[in-house]
Design an enzyme around this catalytic site. Structure first.
Site, PDB file in Angstrom:
ATOM      1  N   TYR A  14       0.829  -1.211   0.000  1.00  0.00           N
ATOM      2  CA  TYR A  14       0.000   0.000   0.000  1.00  0.00           C
ATOM      3  C   TYR A  14       0.857   1.251   0.000  1.00  0.00           C
ATOM      4  O   TYR A  14       0.694   2.142  -0.841  1.00  0.00           O
ATOM      5  CB  TYR A  14      -0.949  -0.018   1.200  1.00  0.00           C
ATOM      6  CG  TYR A  14      -1.649   1.299   1.440  1.00  0.00           C
ATOM      7  CD1 TYR A  14      -2.464   1.859   0.460  1.00  0.00           C
ATOM      8  CD2 TYR A  14      -1.495   1.988   2.645  1.00  0.00           C
ATOM      9  CE1 TYR A  14      -3.103   3.080   0.676  1.00  0.00           C
ATOM     10  CE2 TYR A  14      -2.134   3.189   2.869  1.00  0.00           C
ATOM     11  CZ  TYR A  14      -2.938   3.734   1.881  1.00  0.00           C
ATOM     12  OH  TYR A  14      -3.563   4.936   2.102  1.00  0.00           O
ATOM     13  N   ASN A  25      -4.283   8.821  10.638  1.00  0.00           N
ATOM     14  CA  ASN A  25      -5.574   8.170  10.843  1.00  0.00           C
ATOM     15  C   ASN A  25      -6.720   9.167  10.795  1.00  0.00           C
ATOM     16  O   ASN A  25      -6.853  10.003  11.695  1.00  0.00           O
ATOM     17  CB  ASN A  25      -5.587   7.439  12.190  1.00  0.00           C
ATOM     18  CG  ASN A  25      -4.591   6.299  12.235  1.00  0.00           C
ATOM     19  OD1 ASN A  25      -3.896   6.049  11.263  1.00  0.00           O
ATOM     20  ND2 ASN A  25      -4.524   5.615  13.352  1.00  0.00           N
ATOM     21  N   HIS A  71     -10.807   0.451  11.219  1.00  0.00           N
ATOM     22  CA  HIS A  71     -10.344   1.609  11.974  1.00  0.00           C
ATOM     23  C   HIS A  71     -10.765   1.504  13.436  1.00  0.00           C
ATOM     24  O   HIS A  71     -11.883   1.076  13.749  1.00  0.00           O
ATOM     25  CB  HIS A  71     -10.875   2.900  11.352  1.00  0.00           C
ATOM     26  CG  HIS A  71     -10.329   3.157   9.983  1.00  0.00           C
ATOM     27  ND1 HIS A  71     -10.816   4.151   9.161  1.00  0.00           N
ATOM     28  CD2 HIS A  71      -9.335   2.561   9.289  1.00  0.00           C
ATOM     29  CE1 HIS A  71     -10.148   4.148   8.020  1.00  0.00           C
ATOM     30  NE2 HIS A  71      -9.245   3.177   8.082  1.00  0.00           N
ATOM     31  N   ALA A 126     -10.329  -5.542  20.882  1.00  0.00           N
ATOM     32  CA  ALA A 126      -9.021  -6.133  21.144  1.00  0.00           C
ATOM     33  C   ALA A 126      -7.954  -5.046  21.190  1.00  0.00           C
ATOM     34  O   ALA A 126      -7.930  -4.145  20.344  1.00  0.00           O
ATOM     35  CB  ALA A 126      -8.680  -7.151  20.055  1.00  0.00           C
ATOM     36  N   ILE A 127      -7.092  -5.127  22.184  1.00  0.00           N
ATOM     37  CA  ILE A 127      -5.921  -4.256  22.284  1.00  0.00           C
ATOM     38  C   ILE A 127      -4.705  -5.108  21.901  1.00  0.00           C
ATOM     39  O   ILE A 127      -4.344  -6.042  22.612  1.00  0.00           O
ATOM     40  CB  ILE A 127      -5.748  -3.698  23.708  1.00  0.00           C
ATOM     41  CG1 ILE A 127      -6.959  -2.842  24.099  1.00  0.00           C
ATOM     42  CG2 ILE A 127      -4.462  -2.887  23.809  1.00  0.00           C
ATOM     43  CD1 ILE A 127      -6.916  -2.371  25.549  1.00  0.00           C
ATOM     44  N   ARG A 159      -1.040   6.617  18.092  1.00  0.00           N
ATOM     45  CA  ARG A 159      -1.255   6.983  16.697  1.00  0.00           C
ATOM     46  C   ARG A 159      -1.788   8.412  16.595  1.00  0.00           C
ATOM     47  O   ARG A 159      -2.412   8.937  17.521  1.00  0.00           O
ATOM     48  CB  ARG A 159      -2.247   6.029  16.026  1.00  0.00           C
ATOM     49  CG  ARG A 159      -1.745   4.586  15.878  1.00  0.00           C
ATOM     50  CD  ARG A 159      -0.585   4.504  14.913  1.00  0.00           C
ATOM     51  NE  ARG A 159      -0.115   3.140  14.740  1.00  0.00           N
ATOM     52  CZ  ARG A 159       0.884   2.603  15.424  1.00  0.00           C
ATOM     53  NH1 ARG A 159       1.509   3.314  16.354  1.00  0.00           N
ATOM     54  NH2 ARG A 159       1.260   1.353  15.196  1.00  0.00           N
ATOM     55  N   ARG A 173       0.518  -7.171  16.980  1.00  0.00           N
ATOM     56  CA  ARG A 173       0.489  -7.463  15.552  1.00  0.00           C
ATOM     57  C   ARG A 173       1.866  -7.206  14.971  1.00  0.00           C
ATOM     58  O   ARG A 173       2.515  -6.206  15.317  1.00  0.00           O
ATOM     59  CB  ARG A 173      -0.555  -6.600  14.839  1.00  0.00           C
ATOM     60  CG  ARG A 173      -1.983  -6.927  15.230  1.00  0.00           C
ATOM     61  CD  ARG A 173      -2.977  -6.072  14.499  1.00  0.00           C
ATOM     62  NE  ARG A 173      -2.812  -4.661  14.809  1.00  0.00           N
ATOM     63  CZ  ARG A 173      -3.717  -3.721  14.533  1.00  0.00           C
ATOM     64  NH1 ARG A 173      -4.850  -4.056  13.936  1.00  0.00           N
ATOM     65  NH2 ARG A 173      -3.508  -2.461  14.849  1.00  0.00           N
TER      66      ARG A 173
END
Length: 328
Positions: free
Chosen positions: A140, A169, A188, A205-206, A220, A281
């Site tokens: 991307y 964001n 998002h 979820a964190i 962010r 992640r």
């Protein structure tokens, strides 16, 4: 003169169209409605189709005395881009190639391009500024950077002036609740958290709470979507005034953590919003914050809604009134 907005039925595109109409601009929208929504449109004229449709682009440029294009149309999911890189090169790079080629043929002078902070990859400095290295870590970001570089060469060859806006964001919604954010699937953070408040998800979820930040969660940069719309208008205004092509970051300059976002949503909605910590992640940097000093100094960009509470309040107004999005 009319402005063509590609991807003008999408989230940021539709809010920019609304902002342009409030500035008494004539707006033509091209969107394939793959992810956009016809109900989000406030344009003077809408064309449904793809950037690869040469005849359709000719029709649009022949029928309207367009002097500028604001280009949003693109695939924009980082994870999906890793799984389907060729789709991203075809849609983002090749689609923009077709658009710019027609702009050159029809002597359209100005382009404001919706780029991304993903062009930087893992940041070298914080806050990130426009002179930092651009080393994307996903297809991307690579496709957006390839387009930026293509536009630079097109200026010398065809006289096309462009401003590329690298932003972080997008959040929030039209303060009056006329349009908002509606993605399928939703990726998002803020709308995902608000879906918990609406009873559409059990919990949020964190992804990791052991980052080197004040509360252990990722930080962010969030920008109100109407402030992004304002920046696109100011960028176009600068091009029309005869200034040179350029690149600008659009960011808040401070950033908010995942836990801050969730807690703010709890306060605004009055819902407990259960949260569960999950593993990190892969590839998630601890902090991503942009410097927007250049945009403030040269474009005169001053965000109207810099507070996280404002972004969440406006987003909640939209989602609460439209729990099914534009389908409702």
């Amino acid at each position: 003169m009319p402005i063509l907005v590609t991807g003008g039925a999408g989230y940021i595109g539709s809010h920019t169209v609304l902002y342009l109409k409030e500035k008494n601009e004539e707006v033509i929208v091209l969107d394939n409605l793959q992810k956009g929504h016809k109900k989000a449109l406030f344009a003077d004229k809408f064309y449904e189709g793809n950037l690869s449709d040469s005849k359709l682009l000719d029709t649009i440029f022949f029928n309207h005395s367009i002097d500028a294009v604001i280009h949003f149309a693109a695939n924009s999911l980082v994870g999906e881009s890793v799984e389907k890189p060729l789709d991203y090169y075809e849609n983002n790079v090749l689609g923009t190639f077709h658009l710019v080629k027609k702009m050159a043929e029809h002597q359209v002078q100005y382009l404001v391009f919706s780029s991304t902070a993903a062009t930087y990859g893992d940041p070298v400095n914080l806050p990130i500024n426009e002179n930092d290295p651009t080393i994307p870590t996903n297809p991307y970001g690579e496709t957006k950077l390839a387009i930026e570089r293509m536009l630079k060469w097109c200026e010398g060859a065809y006289g096309l002036k462009s401003i590329c806006l690298r932003y972080f964001n997008a959040a929030g919604a039209d303060p009056d609740g006329r349009i908002g954010e509606d993605h399928t699937p939703e990726t998002h953070l803020i709308p995902i958290v608000l879906q918990v408040a609406l009873g559409q998800r059990e919990k949020v979820a964190i992804f990791g709470d052991d980052y080197p930040t004040a509360d252990g969660t990722c930080i962010r940069d969030y920008i109100h979507v109407m402030d992004l719309a304002q920046a696109h208008y100011l960028a176009l205004k600068r091009l029309r005034e005869g200034h040179e092509s350029n690149v600008y970051n659009l960011g808040n300059g401070t950033g908010f953590s995942v836990k801050e976002v969730i807690e703010t949503c709890r306060n605004i909605t009055g819902h407990p919003i259960p949260a569960e910590t999950s593993p990190r992640r892969a590839g998630d940097p601890a902090v991503l914050i942009a410097s927007s000093e250049k945009a403030r100094d040269e474009l005169g960009w001053v965000p109207d809604y810099p507070l996280l509470e404002q972004m969440v309040e406006h987003a909640w107004k939209w989602h609460h009134q439209h729990p099914s999005g534009f389908k409702g």
